[in-house]
Structure formats: C-alpha cells, structure tokens
Design an enzyme around this catalytic site. Sequence first.
Site, PDB file in Angstrom:
ATOM      1  N   CYS A 204       0.666  -1.165  -0.061  1.00 36.45           N
ATOM      2  CA  CYS A 204      -0.383  -0.020  -0.458  1.00 36.45           C
ATOM      3  C   CYS A 204       1.145   1.269   0.678  1.00 36.45           C
ATOM      4  O   CYS A 204       0.694   1.979  -0.564  1.00 36.45           O
ATOM      5  CB  CYS A 204      -0.963   0.248   1.189  1.00 36.45           C
ATOM      6  SG  CYS A 204      -2.171  -1.097   0.891  1.00 36.45           S
ATOM      7  N   CYS A 264      -1.661 -28.140   5.924  1.00 36.47           N
ATOM      8  CA  CYS A 264      -2.625 -29.037   6.722  1.00 36.47           C
ATOM      9  C   CYS A 264      -2.869 -29.819   5.371  1.00 36.47           C
ATOM     10  O   CYS A 264      -3.643 -31.046   5.559  1.00 36.47           O
ATOM     11  CB  CYS A 264      -3.849 -28.036   7.131  1.00 36.47           C
ATOM     12  SG  CYS A 264      -4.655 -27.472   5.317  1.00 36.47           S
TER      13      CYS A 264
END
Lengths: 275, 66
Positions: A204, A264
């Site tokens: 940003c 995971c």
Amino acid sequence: MDFHLSDLVPELQGGSFVGFTNEQLTRYNRHFVLSGIGAVGQRRISQAKVALIGAGGLGSVIGYYLCAAGIGKLAIVDNDKVELSNLQRQIAHNMARIDVNKAESAAQTYRALNPDVDIKVFKERLVKGNIRGLIADYDVVIDGSDNFQTRFLINDACVLMGKPLVSGAVLGFEGQLMVVMPHDGHCYRCVFEDVPPDGVVPTCREVGVLGAVPGVIGSLQAMEAIKLIVGNGEVLKGCILIYNALNVSFRKVAVQRNPSCKVCGTTPSMSIYDF
Amino acid sequence: MEIILNGEAYLVKRANTVSGLLDELGVKSELVAVEINMNIIKRADYINKKINGGDRVEIVNFVGGG
C-alpha cells in the site's frame, strides 16, 4: 430512547437477561431485539475473546465494530507507531496520537467507545517465538496485518492450534476476505503456497490504497468473527471473497484444501513445534 | 479454445499452459495464485501445466496490505 425489557418479544430472543446491567441492556438494545442475536447471542459476544493482529486500516475498523458490539476481551497486537499518512484510512487513530503505538492508540479509542471491553495491548511484533503465547487464550484470530511474513505465520499457527482465523487484505482498489476453519477445508497457505520474495508484491505504501477499501473488508471481517462467535448464519467457507471497488463487484472464488499444503496437506512439513 | 477465466468466458489466443496464459494476459506469475477446476496449481508447475478447453481458471492476486 430508553430501553425497557418489556419491549422485547421473549420467544424471538431466547435466553436470559440476568447478568446484563441496565446500561448494557440499553447499549446493546439493537442486538437484543435482533432475531438471530438476542440475549443468547449478546452473551456469547460478551464472553468471546478475540485476538486482532494489526491496528492499521483493517484493524481500526475491525476493533471498532467488535468493541461497539461489546466483545468480551480483545487483544490488539501492533508494533508500529501512528503516522500522519495513516490517518487517510486508519480511523481508530487521530492527530493527537501521532508517534503513539498503534495498538495503544486503538485501545484508547475503543475504551472511550465502550468500557465493557477488556482490551489487552501488545506492542511487540508478532513472530514465531511469541505467537503461541499471544493467541492461546483467544477464541478467534483476526488478521489485519500488512505483510506476507506475518500473514503466513498467523495462518500456520492458527491451523496448528485449531483457532478459527478471519483473514482480510487490501491493496489499491481490491480487497480479499477468507475464513480459515482449521482442518476443515482450505487454509491461507493452501491458496498462496508461500511468502513471496521480498519486494515482488507491491505494498500500500508503494501503490496506494483507497481509504474506504479497508473499511469494507474490515467490516466484513468483524461480521464474520461475530457470526463465528454467535454461531448464527453461514460463515464464508470454501472460498475467497474478492472485492473490486472500481466496478463494485464481489466475486467468490471457490477453493479447497490443497493436498500439498505444508501446514494442512496430506503430509504436512510443519508442526506446532515449529513455533 | 475457450475457458472460463475468473467466472467469465475467455477465448485463449495462443497459450496452452498456465505460464503461457499468464503471459498472454500480461500477468506476472509471482503476483498471483492460479486455480484450475478447483485445484490450486503449484507455482513450480506453471510452465508445464496444460490448459484445456472448458477449464475453469481462477487467477487470484497476492494482496497483503492491511
């Protein structure tokens, strides 16, 4: 307008008002009368513990709505100081707080809004060595951080510790929202694989961000967190929500668990002992 | 061939791999995650991963600001 218990339709609200003060009954009136929240939901909100990472553009808004809603306990983690160029979007801060730590500044704003909330300020940078201790006591973690290192760190720790994560991100005119339910569908790493090399993805600071974009995404993050806490409605699952401010579009991209995910997947290479 | 790109029909000009498609679109591969038919494609596989007509391709930007 004063609030009276008799205004409520008991069968719509459910639960008991025992334990709420008169001031709370007035303050949270619009929740009490709201079918789907009511006394049961408000009690869950007031007992919930949320860890908010980042008190910037997203975090300002997330913390504001959670504290207004009367969340029980809020941890705010940020090691940055308020700068003038933050005030274009980071609405928890103000001119008098320039150079003040952002977590501390946000806490001051929220305490003035709602003294019910137990706010804990953490002025340190979130790293591998402290994340477990910081988030262990909290029910939900919300990511409003401003860099990929921290985003992956939060995701990995949340998955391994079984903490629901509400992740949001902004850049330019675009915002993204993702809810990670550990070992139930995808995680952040399933989609984005790994931290991109330094300097590759613009920030940003480099390419800007329209101030209201973190307002939209931060509000949605607060919303998803409250739904997780209250247990009502459908939480954003199985997809990423992408907001484009320029053409006013919200697009859901369906995603699923990635078998090769390091945290995971079917043969994960990371474990809780990495933290 | 025609694919569904980010939810809309897109006529692929020349590309037949993920890398080729990103080139064709002028998208830098290190700035996006790519999913084909619900499966996230590993960055290392972009060069070899073939695209077929009718594939549902999603390109998600890396967005990290807060």
